[in-house]
Design an enzyme around this catalytic site. Structure first.
Site, PDB file in Angstrom:
ATOM      1  N   ASP A 152       0.828  -1.212   0.000  1.00 41.60           N
ATOM      2  CA  ASP A 152       0.000   0.000   0.000  1.00 41.60           C
ATOM      3  C   ASP A 152       0.869   1.272   0.000  1.00 41.60           C
ATOM      4  OD1 ASP A 152      -2.418   1.363   0.029  1.00 41.60           O
ATOM      5  OD2 ASP A 152      -3.221   0.277   1.739  1.00 41.60           O
ATOM      6  N   ASP A 207     -10.150   3.703  -3.428  1.00 41.32           N
ATOM      7  CA  ASP A 207     -10.905   2.517  -3.012  1.00 41.32           C
ATOM      8  C   ASP A 207     -12.307   2.452  -3.597  1.00 41.32           C
ATOM      9  OD1 ASP A 207      -8.655   2.037  -1.592  1.00 41.32           O
ATOM     10  OD2 ASP A 207      -9.589   2.080   0.387  1.00 41.32           O
TER      11      ASP A 207
HETATM   12  C1  GLA Z   1      -6.021   1.431   1.437  1.00 41.52           C
HETATM   13  C2  GLA Z   1      -6.158   0.428   0.287  1.00 41.52           C
HETATM   14  C3  GLA Z   1      -7.277  -0.551   0.621  1.00 41.52           C
HETATM   15  C4  GLA Z   1      -6.971  -1.271   1.921  1.00 41.52           C
HETATM   16  C5  GLA Z   1      -6.751  -0.253   3.045  1.00 41.52           C
HETATM   17  C6  GLA Z   1      -6.218  -0.900   4.309  1.00 41.52           C
HETATM   18  O1  GLA Z   1      -7.139   2.246   1.526  1.00 41.52           O
HETATM   19  O2  GLA Z   1      -6.412   1.068  -0.916  1.00 41.52           O
HETATM   20  O3  GLA Z   1      -7.430  -1.496  -0.429  1.00 41.52           O
HETATM   21  O4  GLA Z   1      -5.854  -2.085   1.769  1.00 41.52           O
HETATM   22  O5  GLA Z   1      -5.822   0.755   2.659  1.00 41.52           O
HETATM   23  O6  GLA Z   1      -6.004   0.002   5.339  1.00 41.52           O
END
Ligand code: GLA
Length: 405
Positions: A152, A207
């Site tokens: 990430d 997301d």
């Molecule tokens: C980010 C990523 C998500 C998830 C969260 C976890 O937002 O894009 O897919 O992995 O972090 O905290």
């Protein structure tokens, strides 16, 4: 040469050959988009080892494994603290048996296991990130039997993205176990332009949310519904191919949208060669959700060996038509009804030539004809006749075309 020196040389040579073999295996991963399950969309930080085990059991019992899903991926918040030497440990309350035992269990089901980390000092959930510990973490994951690393982009401040992901890629390559590398940088720094040889996939957007056409703002970032993510793929298809995919994020099928929306979401992710990572609670999914996720004909379109991402062939406003060139002269064609109303739509194949400047495929339907099969209903037909469709709101029709002999 004395014995000690020749032993040392032999050890070095076998280490180098071993490292080379693993690096080669890394390059062989992700030849088709990865398929699996991930904990984040439904559970966020509420995860524990029993639930991950149950998910592996369910993957097998529901036929998802037979349909091609093979990764069980633990997202954020599995982490405890680092030990005094800097090695990361699992959260002892929620993962008391440790990740190695969990990996052994998942492997015993014939599945693979994935884990999550972050290029910054802290993950998005505030757990320890891998910055400054990349090699140590990759070796730890390999020793646990990990097969997949999602990486990430939280808390990265002024870090150079290409350098950060390259460091982790190199750490993974040298860790002694092939691990698929999933870049999760949200498309902020256009990873499609620099990550072909770094990761097996890269997230193209922020997301996902389980909604058709929404945007939710969270201050400095937004999350997106199905159509919003689809529209953000514009111009990216030339970057996708075997070993390096545009990742449209983990799916929300079974997480509250209508059946038509779920079917469209799944079909779009499949035809766009996105990784197919489910994000619902497999243990309680309905039969409708299971049937969508395990549609083998739709999955075969996603997993086609040529790995060509679909092109938006015709844009008719509410109705859009996507086409994906496939192996052995086949094509997948998807008719999407974006609107809130049922649409009748007549498609006259003979009047619509298809020319793909990227894959160089071309069809003149007035000269070539195909048989087709509707992937969702099993209905058959051919491209000589006009196609009369009636597409419910937010739904799709997906056809697989096969050349007539
Ligand atoms: C980010 C990523 C998500 C998830 C969260 C976890 O937002 O894009 O897919 O992995 O972090 O905290």
């Amino acid at each position: 040469m004395n014995k000690k020196i020749s032993l040392l040389l032999a050890l070095c040579a076998s280490f180098l050959l071993g490292a080379q073999a693993h690096a080669q295996k890394f390059d062989e991963l992700g030849k088709t988009p990865q398929m699996g399950w991930n904990s984040w969309n439904t559970f966020a930080c509420e995860i524990n080892e029993q639930m991950i085990r149950d998910m592996a059991d369910t993957m097998v019992k529901t036929g998802m494994k037979d349909a091609g899903y093979n990764y069980i991926n633990i997202d954020d918040c599995w982490h405890g603290t680092r030990d005094k030497n800097g090695f990361i440990q699992a959260d002892k309350t929620h993962f008391p048996s440790g990740i190695k035992a969990l990996a052994d269990y998942v492997h015993s089901k014939g599945l693979k296991i994935g884990i999550y980390s972050d290029a910054g000092s802290k993950t998005c959930g505030g757990r320890p990130g891998s910055r400054g510990h990349e090699y140590q973490d990759a070796i730890t994951y390999a020793s646990w039997g990990i097969d997949y690393v999602k990486y990430d982009w939280c808390d990265t401040k002024d870090i150079n993205p290409k350098a950060a992901y390259t460091t982790m890629r190199d750490a993974i390559k040298s860790a002694g176990r092939p691990m698929l590398f999933s870049i999760c940088e949200w498309g902020d720094n256009k990873p499609w332009e620099w990550a072909t040889d770094i990761g097996h996939s890269w997230r193209t957007t922020g997301d996902i949310d389980p909604c058709w056409n929404c945007e939710h703002s969270h201050g400095s970032w937004s999350s997106w519904g199905v159509l919003r993510i689809l529209d953000k793929q514009e111009g990216l298809r030339k970057y996708a191919g075997p070993g390096h995919w545009n990742d449209m994020d983990m799916m929300e099928v079974g997480n509250g949208m209508s059946e038509a929306e779920d079917r469209s979401h799944f079909s779009l992710w499949a035809i766009m060669t996105s990784p197919l990572i489910t994000g619902n609670d497999l243990r309680s999914m309905s039969d409708t959700t299971r049937k969508i996720l395990t549609n083998k004909e739709m999955i075969a379109i996603n997993q086609d060996p040529l790995g060509i991402q679909a092109l938006k062939w015709i844009d008719d406003g509410d109705v859009e038509i996507f086409i994906k060139p496939m192996d052995k002269g086949d094509y997948a064609v998807l008719f999407l009804n974006r609107s809130d109303n049922e649409k009748t739509y007549v498609h006259d194949w003979a009047f619509n030539e298809m020319k793909d400047d990227i894959s160089k495929h071309q069809i003149d339907f007035s000269k070539e004809s195909f048989n087709f099969r509707n992937v969702w209903t099993g209905a058959t037909g051919d491209t000589k006749a006009k196609l009369n469709l009636s597409i419910p709101a937010h739904d799709v029709v997906v056809l697989r075309l096969t050349p007539k002999k």
